[in-house]
Design a protein around this motif. Structure first.
Motif, PDB file in Angstrom:
ATOM      1  N   LYS A 116       0.814  -1.217   0.000  1.00 61.52           N
ATOM      2  CA  LYS A 116       0.000   0.000   0.000  1.00 61.52           C
ATOM      3  C   LYS A 116       0.845   1.264   0.000  1.00 61.52           C
ATOM      4  CE  LYS A 116      -3.924   2.200   2.319  1.00 61.52           C
ATOM      5  NZ  LYS A 116      -4.943   2.099   3.379  1.00 61.52           N
ATOM      6  N   ASP A 117       1.795   1.372   0.900  1.00 58.84           N
ATOM      7  CA  ASP A 117       2.609   2.584   0.976  1.00 58.84           C
ATOM      8  C   ASP A 117       3.461   2.769  -0.265  1.00 58.84           C
ATOM      9  OD1 ASP A 117       1.541   3.133   3.453  1.00 58.84           O
ATOM     10  OD2 ASP A 117       3.204   2.260   4.575  1.00 58.84           O
ATOM     11  N   ALA A 118       3.996   1.678  -0.780  1.00 56.14           N
ATOM     12  CA  ALA A 118       4.848   1.765  -1.970  1.00 56.14           C
ATOM     13  C   ALA A 118       4.043   2.215  -3.183  1.00 56.14           C
ATOM     14  CB  ALA A 118       5.517   0.419  -2.238  1.00 56.14           C
ATOM     15  N   LEU A 119       2.820   1.737  -3.308  1.00 58.13           N
ATOM     16  CA  LEU A 119       1.971   2.152  -4.426  1.00 58.13           C
ATOM     17  C   LEU A 119       1.616   3.632  -4.311  1.00 58.13           C
ATOM     18  CD1 LEU A 119      -0.470  -0.907  -4.652  1.00 58.13           C
ATOM     19  CD2 LEU A 119       1.400  -0.369  -6.211  1.00 58.13           C
ATOM     20  N   GLY A 120       1.287   4.065  -3.092  1.00 59.16           N
ATOM     21  CA  GLY A 120       0.941   5.464  -2.871  1.00 59.16           C
ATOM     22  C   GLY A 120       2.106   6.405  -3.071  1.00 59.16           C
ATOM     23  N   GLY A 121       3.332   5.906  -2.890  1.00 58.28           N
ATOM     24  CA  GLY A 121       4.510   6.749  -3.039  1.00 58.28           C
ATOM     25  C   GLY A 121       5.112   6.734  -4.429  1.00 58.28           C
ATOM     26  N   GLU A 122       4.552   5.963  -5.346  1.00 54.86           N
ATOM     27  CA  GLU A 122       5.090   5.887  -6.711  1.00 54.86           C
ATOM     28  C   GLU A 122       4.540   7.042  -7.540  1.00 54.86           C
ATOM     29  OE1 GLU A 122       6.841   5.567  -9.875  1.00 54.86           O
ATOM     30  OE2 GLU A 122       7.379   3.939  -8.468  1.00 54.86           O
ATOM     31  N   LEU A 123       5.442   7.916  -8.008  1.00 59.20           N
ATOM     32  CA  LEU A 123       5.017   9.105  -8.754  1.00 59.20           C
ATOM     33  C   LEU A 123       4.252   8.750 -10.026  1.00 59.20           C
ATOM     34  CD1 LEU A 123       8.186  11.379  -8.406  1.00 59.20           C
ATOM     35  CD2 LEU A 123       6.015  11.543  -7.155  1.00 59.20           C
ATOM     36  N   ALA A 124       4.607   7.631 -10.659  1.00 58.30           N
ATOM     37  CA  ALA A 124       3.941   7.246 -11.902  1.00 58.30           C
ATOM     38  C   ALA A 124       2.470   6.904 -11.692  1.00 58.30           C
ATOM     39  CB  ALA A 124       4.663   6.056 -12.535  1.00 58.30           C
ATOM     40  N   PHE A 125       2.085   6.628 -10.423  1.00 58.67           N
ATOM     41  CA  PHE A 125       0.705   6.259 -10.130  1.00 58.67           C
ATOM     42  C   PHE A 125      -0.111   7.416  -9.547  1.00 58.67           C
ATOM     43  CE2 PHE A 125       2.432   1.749  -9.115  1.00 58.67           C
ATOM     44  CZ  PHE A 125       2.617   1.509 -10.468  1.00 58.67           C
ATOM     45  N   ALA A 126       0.507   8.573  -9.318  1.00 56.25           N
ATOM     46  CA  ALA A 126      -0.148   9.647  -8.565  1.00 56.25           C
ATOM     47  C   ALA A 126      -1.465  10.078  -9.215  1.00 56.25           C
ATOM     48  CB  ALA A 126       0.801  10.839  -8.429  1.00 56.25           C
ATOM     49  N   THR A 127      -1.435  10.356 -10.496  1.00 54.94           N
ATOM     50  CA  THR A 127      -2.652  10.813 -11.180  1.00 54.94           C
ATOM     51  C   THR A 127      -3.709   9.723 -11.216  1.00 54.94           C
ATOM     52  OG1 THR A 127      -1.357  12.316 -12.563  1.00 54.94           O
ATOM     53  CG2 THR A 127      -3.561  11.746 -13.334  1.00 54.94           C
ATOM     54  N   ALA A 128      -3.282   8.499 -11.502  1.00 53.44           N
ATOM     55  CA  ALA A 128      -4.227   7.381 -11.604  1.00 53.44           C
ATOM     56  C   ALA A 128      -4.906   7.091 -10.264  1.00 53.44           C
ATOM     57  CB  ALA A 128      -3.504   6.133 -12.106  1.00 53.44           C
ATOM     58  N   LEU A 129      -4.144   7.124  -9.179  1.00 53.83           N
ATOM     59  CA  LEU A 129      -4.723   6.825  -7.870  1.00 53.83           C
ATOM     60  C   LEU A 129      -5.583   7.972  -7.355  1.00 53.83           C
ATOM     61  CD1 LEU A 129      -1.737   5.028  -6.085  1.00 53.83           C
ATOM     62  CD2 LEU A 129      -3.781   4.017  -7.119  1.00 53.83           C
ATOM     63  N   GLN A 130      -5.296   9.176  -7.800  1.00 50.45           N
ATOM     64  CA  GLN A 130      -6.153  10.298  -7.429  1.00 50.45           C
ATOM     65  C   GLN A 130      -7.506  10.191  -8.147  1.00 50.45           C
ATOM     66  OE1 GLN A 130      -4.644  14.151  -8.527  1.00 50.45           O
ATOM     67  NE2 GLN A 130      -5.974  15.233  -7.095  1.00 50.45           N
ATOM     68  N   ALA A 131      -7.463   9.790  -9.411  1.00 46.99           N
ATOM     69  CA  ALA A 131      -8.698   9.664 -10.184  1.00 46.99           C
ATOM     70  C   ALA A 131      -9.480   8.423  -9.805  1.00 46.99           C
ATOM     71  CB  ALA A 131      -8.375   9.637 -11.681  1.00 46.99           C
ATOM     72  N   GLU A 132      -8.789   7.357  -9.461  1.00 49.08           N
ATOM     73  CA  GLU A 132      -9.450   6.089  -9.111  1.00 49.08           C
ATOM     74  C   GLU A 132      -8.726   5.472  -7.919  1.00 49.08           C
ATOM     75  OE1 GLU A 132     -10.910   1.930 -11.248  1.00 49.08           O
ATOM     76  OE2 GLU A 132     -10.073   3.560 -12.437  1.00 49.08           O
TER      77      GLU A 132
END
Length: 446
Positions: A116-132
């Motif tokens: 969980k923390d690693a996914l939240g800290g990955e810059l490549a996922f920031a926009t995707a996790l904010q949207a979904e």
């Protein structure tokens, strides 16, 4: 010659000859034929014409998919709720158990919480996790990993996610989707759930042995003749030669041909399932056609191995003596401790394999099974049904982070079914394992 009588200067700029609607050849003349622009072909008795060349019409995937049901032997591509042949109670029970098994942890508990923390800290996922955002129910507390493993998994997920974006925006072809998205996704699933049991095999360039193909009537020949209907698929899985669970068995099988391909390696490997890939906007009908032909040939080869090993009067053609597993029983986690050392006869109702079509980012699940024997003495004459897609597993896509993990879990469920050694619930334990053990024993003279 006087200047007034000089011919007018010829215009060096060619003009197209003007034609009118009422322009027609004089009586006794033929219509002029236009060759190049501005030139007229004069017809003589020696003038000949060639018939215009028309491009050969490509075979229609939908037409060939329809032909499968009347082929010899047939391949039936049916919706799960509308099978051409009614399934026996034993087969239906196993099928429903498998369907339930593939849905395990598909809506919740499909991501290890340690990520969980690693996914939240990955810059490549920031926009995707904010949207979904990923719901908390998606995380599973029962799995833990080292820091190095967590970093490796995140990088693999990132490769699939970025590969999907690149293929969609760049309009990549089938090979691009295979290389950038599907291959990394399958590797991710094997890292998370494969336990080293399976290898991902690329079979795009491999042919199927003609004996396991269905024949369709070619009406363009005179007289009409039967021809084998052959299409390739992209991926399948093999029980790994490098796995300790199968290395000894492969050594005993030596050069025994156990698969339906003509490739030097894969025809000697125990193969499982099939995956057909098309780019975004590709033809689902063509993907279903290719997958159905591949799965039918694979199951016919296994049926032939069984018949050659156990004889014509065998339990492949009779119901299992023990009750088939209840649907709830069939979804237990694979037992890696179960033993196949006590030989038992494989059952026809256990010969069911999942398979997948992929159109761009969307994945659909199917189930292939033997639904009839057109000639009891010839196992290559099996009628094979490919049922699906499974509507209970809709919306499987690599367009989101959660979607990638859901898909990895579905493939993990397929893997676990494939190597489950339980003789009631598992594909390996109920059918393929004891079959290959007996094939190996027979090939070594008992």
């Amino acid at each position: 010659m006087p200047a007034d009588d000089a011919p007018p200067a010829r215009n060096t700029s060619p003009k197209r000859r003007r034609t009118t609607r009422d322009e027609s050849p004089a009586p006794g003349q033929s219509a002029p034929q236009v060759g190049s622009v501005g030139s007229i072909l004069t017809l003589t008795e020696g003038t000949t014409f060639s018939a215009p060349r028309t491009p050969k019409r490509a075979s229609s995937p939908i037409r060939e998919l329809t032909q499968l049901c009347t082929a010899r032997p047939p391949i039936l591509q049916d919706a799960l709720a509308m099978p051409t042949h009614a399934l026996s109670p034993h087969v239906n029970t196993r099928l429903q158990a498998l369907r339930k098994r593939t849905r395990q942890h598909n809506m919740e508990g499909y991501i290890p919480r340690c990520l969980k923390d690693a996914l939240g800290g990955e810059l490549a996922f920031a926009t995707a996790l904010q949207a979904e955002p990923i719901d908390d129910e998606a995380y599973d507390d029962g799995v833990d990993s080292t820091r190095e493993d967590i970093a490796d998994i995140v990088e693999r997920v990132k490769a699939v996610f970025q590969g999907t974006e690149l293929c969609q925006k760049g309009g990549k072809d089938e090979n691009g989707w295979c290389l950038d998205v599907v291959g990394p996704l399958l590797e991710l699933a094997m890292v998370l759930y494969g336990h080293g049991r399976f290898r991902r095999e690329i079979v795009q360039s491999q042919s199927i042995q003609p004996a396991y193909l269905s024949l369709v009537l070619n009406h363009s020949s005179d007289p009409p003749r039967e021809r084998p209907l052959f299409r390739k698929t992209d991926f399948c899985f093999s029980y790994s030669h490098l796995s300790p669970q199968y290395a000894t068995l492969y050594e005993r099988l030596r050069n025994t041909l156990v698969a339906h391909t003509t490739d030097n390696f894969t025809q000697r490997a125990a193969l499982f399932s099939g995956v057909e890939v098309k780019p975004a906007g590709g033809s689902l009908a063509e993907a279903q056609l290719q997958l159905s032909i591949w799965m039918a040939a694979s199951l016919r080869k296994k049926a032939e191995l069984f018949r050659n090993t156990f004889g014509h009067e065998s339990c492949l053609d009779t119901p299992a003596p023990d009750p088939a597993p209840a649907i709830d029983e069939g979804v237990d986690v694979a037992s890696t401790r179960a033993s196949t050392s006590s030989p038992h006869c494989p059952q026809r109702d256990a010969l069911i394999e999942p398979a997948v079509t992929i159109i761009g980012a969307e994945h659909k699940l199917y189930y292939a099974l033997v639904s009839g024997l057109s000639d009891p003495a010839d196992p290559k004459g099996c009628t094979v049904s490919v049922l699906g897609p499974d509507r209970n597993l809709a919306g499987l896509s690599t367009e989101s982070i959660s979607g990638i993990f859901r898909l990895a879990r579905v493939y993990g469920n397929i893997f676990q079914y494939g190597f489950d050694e339980d003789p009631k619930h598992g594909y390996w334990g109920a059918f393929l394992g004891p079959l290959l053990e007996e094939v190996a024993r027979a090939s070594n003279g008992g």
